[in-house]
Design an enzyme around this catalytic site. Sequence first.
Site, PDB file in Angstrom:
ATOM      1  N   GLY B 324       1.744   4.638  -5.340  1.00 33.76           N
ATOM      2  CA  GLY B 324       2.198   5.158  -6.642  1.00 33.76           C
ATOM      3  C   GLY B 324       2.399   4.014  -7.628  1.00 33.76           C
ATOM      4  O   GLY B 324       2.072   4.130  -8.810  1.00 33.76           O
ATOM      5  N   TRP B 327      -0.960   2.802  -8.695  1.00 32.37           N
ATOM      6  CA  TRP B 327      -1.567   3.762  -9.620  1.00 32.37           C
ATOM      7  C   TRP B 327      -1.192   3.407 -11.069  1.00 32.37           C
ATOM      8  O   TRP B 327      -1.991   3.576 -11.996  1.00 32.37           O
ATOM      9  CB  TRP B 327      -1.072   5.171  -9.277  1.00 32.37           C
ATOM     10  N   HIS B 328       0.047   2.907 -11.252  1.00 29.78           N
ATOM     11  CA  HIS B 328       0.496   2.595 -12.611  1.00 29.78           C
ATOM     12  C   HIS B 328      -0.279   1.448 -13.233  1.00 29.78           C
ATOM     13  O   HIS B 328      -0.456   1.401 -14.450  1.00 29.78           O
ATOM     14  CB  HIS B 328       1.990   2.264 -12.610  1.00 29.78           C
ATOM     15  N   GLY B 329      -0.709   0.513 -12.430  1.00 32.18           N
ATOM     16  CA  GLY B 329      -1.433  -0.608 -13.020  1.00 32.18           C
ATOM     17  C   GLY B 329      -1.921  -1.564 -11.964  1.00 32.18           C
ATOM     18  O   GLY B 329      -1.352  -1.661 -10.877  1.00 32.18           O
ATOM     19  N   PHE B 492      -2.190   3.205 -18.432  1.00 33.36           N
ATOM     20  CA  PHE B 492      -2.350   3.555 -17.018  1.00 33.36           C
ATOM     21  C   PHE B 492      -3.514   4.535 -16.837  1.00 33.36           C
ATOM     22  O   PHE B 492      -3.703   5.075 -15.808  1.00 33.36           O
ATOM     23  CB  PHE B 492      -1.058   4.151 -16.451  1.00 33.36           C
TER      24      PHE B 492
END
Lengths: 380, 492
Positions: B324, B327-329, B492
């Site tokens: 997770g 996923w943000h960056g 993102f």
Amino acid sequence: MQTATRIEKEKAGTATGSVKPRQPWWKPVGETVLALAATVFLLESFFNFAGIGQQEFFEPDPLLGARHIPSKQVTWRMEGLSRDSFNSFGMRDYERTLAKPQDTVRVAVLGDSGAEGLQVPLKNTFPIVVQDMLNEEAKKRGLQKRFEVMNFGCAGYSMLQEILQYETLAAKFSPDIVVLFYNRMDATESIIDGSMRSIADPKPFCYLSPEGEVKLDTAILEARADELKPNAVLDWLRRNSRLYGVVNQTLFSLSINDKHFVKWKHMFEKGAKVRKVAPATYPAQNEDQVAAKLLERLNNDVKSKGGRLIVMMFPNLIDYPDLTRQQKLFSGMAEAQGFGYLDLSDPVKNYKRKEELLIEYHFSTKGHKLIADLLKPYLQ
Amino acid sequence: MLFNSFTYMLFLPAVVVLYWVMPNRFRTTLLLVASYLFYMNWKPAYGLLIFALTLVNYAIGLSLEKFAAKKKAILIGGLIFNLGCLCFFKYANFLLESLFSSLKGLSVLVSHAPADSWTSPALKIILPLGISFFTFEFIHYIVDVYRGSAAVKNFRDFALFAAFFPSQIAGPIKRFQDFTHQLLEKPVFRGENFREGLFLILQGLFKKIVLGDNMGYVVNTGFNHASRMGLVDTWIAVAGFTFQIFFDFSGYTDIGRGSALLLGYKVPENFNWPFLAANLTDFWRRWHISLSTWLRDYLFIPLGGSRVSAQRARFNTMLTMVLGGLWHGAAWHYVIWGAFHGTGLVLSKEWTDFASRHPVLSKLRPHPIWHWSGVALTMLFLFMAGILFRAETIPQALTIAHKLVVPAAGGEVTTMFLNSTLPVSLSLYLLYLAAKTLIERARQPQIHTAVSLARRYFENSIGTQVVVYTGVAFVILGFAPLHVAPFIYFQF
């Protein structure tokens, strides 16, 4: 037959309450007007309390292009914070009288936003700080002498506008000392390139005649005279309405943020009346030569009125070539023509935590205090 | 196109008017065209990318239904395709750079080769806006079709699900069953939807522009000059960032949801008072709900969820949160942020289990002090996690964390905060929340009668509605900072 059916339906509807009775036209209109009045009143009051929409502080001026709105309350938040009013002459200063009080030394500070100092509260601007310091000292020494350091600084002014400000307003206060706070580009902004004439802001420019005299170029002001004419409604809104301030601020923000807005604005403006500006009747100008002549004119003018000029240079922190050139030019002129010269570059560069002296491009409270400390000996 | 741009303020009304005046059969097509225009306004070529991804996933969906015997292979192929695209655009440079740094370090260590003889292998890739969001929607689609949901037969409907502009760039991550159901139902113009939509848009703009963007100035000053911050400055910057990201992201979601409502569609809510969460598990039920439920349904549960051994459940939680974070960056500080949250979730769960077993602690649990202590501790944890999220490098994060506990002179950030419009606008927002909560919870019937009378009057007076909405718009414009900032979650 149809009418009868409709009447029956209406009767039935009224009886069961399912059809709303038609409102008289004035009711929704009245409600809307009332809501509008209440909303405008609430917004103006709330914005006044929160200091919103009070960054609008210029009004048109036929000679200077723009000037401060007299007695306008301004809340400035773009860098730092200040919430004060201009005085009745439109100066960022306390209220002053035209007639000089007895035993008073008057100092007029000319300059642009650097002198105006909207980034800090009025009481922390260097003219007020140095005035307080001088008066305090005179009091301690038991002297009758008082000092009034008056601030004529106005954001965006060029060197020419600053000098015209002296001639049209500051000189009326009979200052004994005039301080010209010279900021980078002040000279450049006094002249105009031929290609820029049609898109330049309405303000005065100047050039040197073949005889070497400073001449005013008012062609742009004349071409846009209709914009500078008094307009009762706009003038009132500018002076009194925060909502008007919000609208103008939004348009300004959009013009620097949104490329589509800029494109549409240009399209809209192209459709508006095209202003023809008279072409320049003089060759391209050298900013240093013009600046030297302007300074000479100011010095002579001040001297002729029995005053003394001091040129204070904005700190050249990253050694801009134009400012470096002008530092040399003005310090040389100061020696030759006998006016005071104070360069802020070294004191600011040598200050331990120099980042504390500036808020982005302007002086902080500490910066203004430093200037006041440096200027004080020149005024005593 | 940014939701807070002048162009969107013209685009949205134009689309809404055209949409409702147009015959019903053309509306989906109109929305599809509008959504592609919205997306291509940023970079026209990437319109092709989203179209190609849509086409492939549409085909995968149909194939999953048609070739039931090979559906596992098709699903795996589909997952590889979607994750491959995401990895290429989002993580290729991150992986290359990480590999490059490791090799460079190794080479310098082993052969003492000069470090500057190595050149970066970074590719020139521009991250397509919203790719993380629509890739997750595609994965959800093919997995659900694999699990038995009916595939979308109409390509236009499926394309609109993928490209729907109110949720295209930063979510909420939609579920296709809800969306296509609304498509089939044919939206009907309703006054209350319109009013709620406008209200949500204004609320979102207020959160984003008035609160988030102004907070951003204060936060940026702090994080960009971390070494100059004092103790109070650091707390303001760190807490400010946590609130900035909430205002920014929930503001975006509100505008998106409001825009969808103007078109008669409902997009899921993404936030539910997240800062009132009493523990981290509760927080993730309230924050970025569409992402956390996606992670739960398509990662955590397939890994075994919590119905496995305690050790395995902890591992599942950690892995879900690390991914997770990633996923943000594509950066290590996001991975560490994810791991930090994973650790927090594991510890929070252990503590809750321990407290429920402990005879004294279990008696204390129902007490409000217990609850509010949990809220405060969760908030503190979020502040710490926020440092990892916002800091550009790990050393910068450590400097800021250190400054939170060591007294130092400063004051720049504090002065900036106090000089800004934030004290007034935050008070205004809190006042609005307090009034809303008090009215909702009021027991006196007179209050409810007065509110419903006012509401009825408002709903019946179009003139008043126009004036009030315009007034709120003026408040937003009045408090807006000079420079427009993009939404944080756009990256993102």
